[in-house]
Motif scaffolding. Structure first.
Motif, PDB file in Angstrom:
ATOM      1  N   GLN A 464      46.257  53.785  49.524  1.00 25.01           N
ATOM      2  CA  GLN A 464      45.820  53.867  48.242  1.00 25.01           C
ATOM      3  C   GLN A 464      45.507  52.483  47.695  1.00 25.01           C
ATOM      4  N   CYS A 465      44.848  51.976  46.560  1.00 30.49           N
ATOM      5  CA  CYS A 465      44.389  50.942  46.065  1.00 30.49           C
ATOM      6  C   CYS A 465      45.126  50.736  44.879  1.00 30.49           C
ATOM      7  N   CYS A 466      45.266  49.486  44.330  1.00 29.96           N
ATOM      8  CA  CYS A 466      45.873  49.375  43.034  1.00 29.96           C
ATOM      9  C   CYS A 466      44.948  48.194  42.209  1.00 29.96           C
ATOM     10  N   GLU A 467      45.233  48.219  40.813  1.00 25.34           N
ATOM     11  CA  GLU A 467      44.572  47.254  39.977  1.00 25.34           C
ATOM     12  C   GLU A 467      45.467  46.850  38.931  1.00 25.34           C
ATOM     13  N   ILE A 468      45.370  45.710  38.236  1.00 24.85           N
ATOM     14  CA  ILE A 468      46.044  45.229  37.161  1.00 24.85           C
ATOM     15  C   ILE A 468      45.485  45.637  36.000  1.00 24.85           C
ATOM     16  N   THR A 469      46.141  46.329  35.267  1.00 22.10           N
ATOM     17  CA  THR A 469      45.453  46.871  33.863  1.00 22.10           C
ATOM     18  C   THR A 469      46.228  46.320  32.671  1.00 22.10           C
ATOM     19  N   GLY A 470      45.852  46.656  31.455  1.00 22.71           N
ATOM     20  CA  GLY A 470      46.442  46.296  30.183  1.00 22.71           C
ATOM     21  C   GLY A 470      45.418  46.422  29.207  1.00 22.71           C
ATOM     22  N   GLY A 471      46.149  46.225  27.822  1.00 23.66           N
ATOM     23  CA  GLY A 471      45.551  46.359  26.807  1.00 23.66           C
ATOM     24  C   GLY A 471      46.065  45.680  25.644  1.00 23.66           C
ATOM     25  N   SER A 472      45.626  45.550  24.437  1.00 22.14           N
ATOM     26  CA  SER A 472      46.133  44.911  23.220  1.00 22.14           C
ATOM     27  C   SER A 472      47.696  44.786  23.246  1.00 22.14           C
ATOM     28  N   ASP A 473      48.218  45.988  23.553  1.00 19.15           N
ATOM     29  CA  ASP A 473      49.559  46.056  23.099  1.00 19.15           C
ATOM     30  C   ASP A 473      50.436  45.644  24.313  1.00 19.15           C
ATOM     31  N   GLN A 474      49.947  45.160  25.550  1.00 19.71           N
ATOM     32  CA  GLN A 474      50.580  44.601  26.699  1.00 19.71           C
ATOM     33  C   GLN A 474      51.480  43.391  26.225  1.00 19.71           C
ATOM     34  N   GLN A 475      52.650  43.610  26.960  1.00 22.60           N
ATOM     35  CA  GLN A 475      53.407  42.387  26.779  1.00 22.60           C
ATOM     36  C   GLN A 475      53.199  41.282  27.861  1.00 22.60           C
ATOM     37  N   ASP A 476      53.348  39.914  27.427  1.00 20.22           N
ATOM     38  CA  ASP A 476      52.957  39.079  28.296  1.00 20.22           C
ATOM     39  C   ASP A 476      53.827  38.898  29.581  1.00 20.22           C
ATOM     40  N   ASP A 477      55.096  39.544  29.319  1.00 21.28           N
ATOM     41  CA  ASP A 477      55.991  39.277  30.379  1.00 21.28           C
ATOM     42  C   ASP A 477      56.167  40.603  31.151  1.00 21.28           C
ATOM     43  N   ILE A 478      55.347  41.753  30.835  1.00 22.27           N
ATOM     44  CA  ILE A 478      55.767  42.859  31.835  1.00 22.27           C
ATOM     45  C   ILE A 478      54.265  43.081  32.324  1.00 22.27           C
ATOM     46  N   VAL A 479      53.960  43.069  33.519  1.00 20.71           N
ATOM     47  CA  VAL A 479      52.644  43.261  34.169  1.00 20.71           C
ATOM     48  C   VAL A 479      52.444  44.829  34.416  1.00 20.71           C
ATOM     49  N   GLN A 480      51.226  45.639  34.034  1.00 18.36           N
ATOM     50  CA  GLN A 480      50.938  46.722  34.162  1.00 18.36           C
ATOM     51  C   GLN A 480      49.986  46.812  35.431  1.00 18.36           C
ATOM     52  N   VAL A 481      50.397  47.887  36.167  1.00 16.81           N
ATOM     53  CA  VAL A 481      49.768  48.273  37.493  1.00 16.81           C
ATOM     54  C   VAL A 481      49.491  49.553  37.591  1.00 16.81           C
ATOM     55  N   ARG A 482      48.298  49.991  37.974  1.00 17.17           N
ATOM     56  CA  ARG A 482      47.895  51.416  38.283  1.00 17.17           C
ATOM     57  C   ARG A 482      47.357  51.497  39.675  1.00 17.17           C
ATOM     58  N   ILE A 483      48.031  52.632  39.933  1.00 15.80           N
ATOM     59  CA  ILE A 483      47.712  52.970  41.773  1.00 15.80           C
ATOM     60  C   ILE A 483      46.727  54.113  41.651  1.00 15.80           C
ATOM     61  N   ARG A 484      45.825  53.964  42.629  1.00 19.36           N
ATOM     62  CA  ARG A 484      44.786  55.009  42.357  1.00 19.36           C
ATOM     63  C   ARG A 484      44.078  55.040  43.779  1.00 19.36           C
ATOM     64  N   GLY A 485      43.289  56.194  44.153  1.00 19.31           N
ATOM     65  CA  GLY A 485      42.493  56.155  45.330  1.00 19.31           C
ATOM     66  C   GLY A 485      41.375  55.115  45.469  1.00 19.31           C
ATOM     67  N   CYS A 486      41.165  54.616  46.512  1.00 16.30           N
ATOM     68  CA  CYS A 486      40.325  53.646  46.814  1.00 16.30           C
ATOM     69  C   CYS A 486      38.823  54.099  46.498  1.00 16.30           C
ATOM     70  N   LYS A 487      37.876  53.279  45.899  1.00 19.62           N
ATOM     71  CA  LYS A 487      36.761  53.618  45.607  1.00 19.62           C
ATOM     72  C   LYS A 487      35.790  53.447  46.950  1.00 19.62           C
ATOM     73  N   GLN A 488      34.680  53.998  47.085  1.00 19.68           N
ATOM     74  CA  GLN A 488      33.927  53.904  48.033  1.00 19.68           C
ATOM     75  C   GLN A 488      33.281  52.196  48.159  1.00 19.68           C
ATOM     76  N   TRP A 489      33.657  51.914  49.358  1.00 16.68           N
ATOM     77  CA  TRP A 489      33.214  50.569  49.886  1.00 16.68           C
ATOM     78  C   TRP A 489      34.181  49.649  49.285  1.00 16.68           C
ATOM     79  N   GLU A 490      35.285  49.850  48.880  1.00 17.35           N
ATOM     80  CA  GLU A 490      36.349  49.175  48.385  1.00 17.35           C
ATOM     81  C   GLU A 490      37.269  48.680  49.535  1.00 17.35           C
ATOM     82  N   SER A 491      37.668  47.391  49.472  1.00 13.58           N
ATOM     83  CA  SER A 491      38.786  46.878  50.366  1.00 13.58           C
ATOM     84  C   SER A 491      39.476  45.868  49.495  1.00 13.58           C
TER      85      SER A 491
END
Length: 495
Positions: A464-491
């Protein structure tokens, strides 16, 4: 079944009136024939079909069963279809039992630990341990391996003695050692891929090439555990005692069973989730880049460092099992991605660790285990898989974060978090990119439950693929990561 309609009854009555006009005798003969045919059919369907063999042992009686009971859906293999045979010793069970008790579920898991003598010193028997049985005497068998132990003969016969118990509804016999930890949900998912009505021998090799050269590449290593389907077990039991004597010079019980398999002609089906753990040192590199396969077993945990720092060996496995309970399929599954705003490479081994490289690392390197361990004989290698050097230079090492907790969310997903150990980097890199990485306290990783069909033999698995996510409430010292299925043509391709 609905009752016959008035119309159908009227039509049947009309039919009998019409044919009775031609000949009363014809009507009587037809009625007699119909009754006889109906009686014969009922007798055929109710006669105990187990006594009716056509003089053909190979004939499938499923058709007759279905005529009696009606067709039924095949029940999927579950934990109740597996009978475990655990090789143990009365002298060491009090120290080793803690590993079995991590995964054994009384009244759910089936099987026994087979001991060499009555464990009088363990009375009463621990309630969370598997029930024990005493192995039969093996003094009549030959054992000529000068550097081994005769206990190999006794342990080799565990499968035979388990089979001869005659327990019902057993599809698979799974052998393991008293220091093997099984992840049973994943074991069930692996065995579901295979037809238990056919001959299968499922397991894995040693990680150390030297061990495979000395023992065999073609056998399932007993510490990692191996599974044998019922039909193959029936054939193995027939020849096992003879094999034990024919291969008296073989060191281990698993090697003797492997010799039998050569005689029967059934090869090993290799599953990468069975781990013999013939390594020394830290298993970190191996488990942080786990192959794309479900985690099935871990062995030799007394011979490697604890899986997590600042814990003992049993507690560290408990911590991994805590993550495993939330999403068994995803445990140790690796994914990695890039934070291109900071040129960071992030690798996640779900439920175990996150590695942060404050520079771009190629996918092939991220996917290759760091060599944080030696072979079983304390050498640098070789191994049966690729490794990459674990540098001692602080500016070339990843910043490590370890699993610290899990929360199941209401939308079939989980949130796991990973914290950096306070003393993880006593020797720090003073470069600017590392200074920014040291400010990170942890990672929050969200992921949906992984579909067990990922391991279906008809479907090619994909990381599976992952991406760095975050919003206005994200702490600078905590990294938010989301694991998801890979999109078509994604590597996962660095710029």
């Amino acid at each position: 079944m609905a009752p016959p309609s008035p119309t159908s009854i009227q039509n049947l009555t009309k039919f009998w009136r019409q044919i009775s006009v031609f000949s009363p005798n014809f009507t009587k003969a037809l009625l007699t024939t119909s009754v006889f045919a109906l009686f014969s059919l009922c007798f055929f369907l109710t006669f105990p079909y187990s006594k009716w063999r056509f003089n053909c042992p190979e004939c499938d009686q499923t058709l007759i069963r279905d005529l009696i009971n009606g067709p039924r859906l095949e029940q999927k293999t579950n934990i109740s279809h597996i009978l475990f045979g655990i090789g143990g010793s009365a002298k060491t069970w009090s120290q080793r039992r803690h590993y079995s008790e991590l995964w054994w579920k009384p009244n759910i898991t089936r099987g026994f630990v087979w001991l060499d003598e009555n464990p009088a010193r363990l009375e009463p028997w621990p309630k969370n341990s598997p029930q024990f049985k005493i192995s039969a005497d093996t003094a009549r068998f030959n054992y000529t391996c000068w550097y081994g132990s005769r206990s190999a003969v006794r342990i080799a016969r565990i499968l035979k003695e388990s089979f001869e118990l005659g327990l019902e509804n057993v599809r698979w016999f799974v052998m393991g050692d008293d220091d093997t930890v099984f992840f049973t949900e994943n074991l069930v998912n692996v065995l579901r891929k295979y037809d238990y009505r056919k001959m299968y021998y499922i397991g894995s090799n040693s990680e150390s090439v030297a061990q495979d050269l000395v023992h065999s590449y073609t056998m399932g290593y007993g510490g990692a555990g191996f599974a044998i389907s019922y039909p193959l077990a029936a054939e193995l039991v027939r020849v096992l005692d003879g094999c034990i004597d024919r291969y008296s010079d073989f060191y281990g019980s698993d090697q003797k069973i492997g010799g039998c398999m050569s005689e029967i002609g059934v090869p090993l089906t290799n599953e990468l989730g069975f781990h013999q753990m013939d390594i020394r040192g830290s298993p970190y590199g191996l488990l942080s880049a786990h192959p794309l396969a479900p985690l099935v077993s871990l062995h030799h945990l007394d011979y490697v460092e604890p899986l997590f720092p600042h814990t003992n060996r049993v507690a560290s496995v408990k911590k991994l099992i805590n993550a495993y309970k939330s999403d068994p399929i995803r445990t140790l599954q690796q994914t990695f991605c890039y934070d291109l705003t900071r040129n960071w490479s992030i690798s996640v081994s779900w439920g175990y660790t996150v590695q942060l490289y404050p520079f771009l690392v190629r996918a092939k390197d991220l996917n290759t285990p760091l060599q944080t361990f030696l072979t079983w004989t304390w050498t640098e290698g070789p191994f049966t898989f690729n490794t990459r050097k674990s540098s001692l230079k602080p500016c070339q090492r990843p910043v490590r974060f370890y699993f610290d907790g899990v929360k199941e969310l209401g939308n079939q997903s989980t949130l796991t978090w990973y914290a950096r150990q306070r003393d993880e980097h006593k020797r720090k890199c003073d470069r600017g990119n590392y200074k920014a990485a040291y400010l990170i306290k942890g990672f929050n990783v969200s992921a949906g439950f992984l579909d067990p069909q990922l391991w279906n033999e008809k479907q090619a698995p994909r990381r599976q693929c992952c991406e760095i996510t975050g919003g206005s409430d994200q702490q600078d010292d905590i990294v938010q990561v989301r694991i998801r299925g890979c999109k078509q043509w994604e590597s996962v391709t660095p710029p």
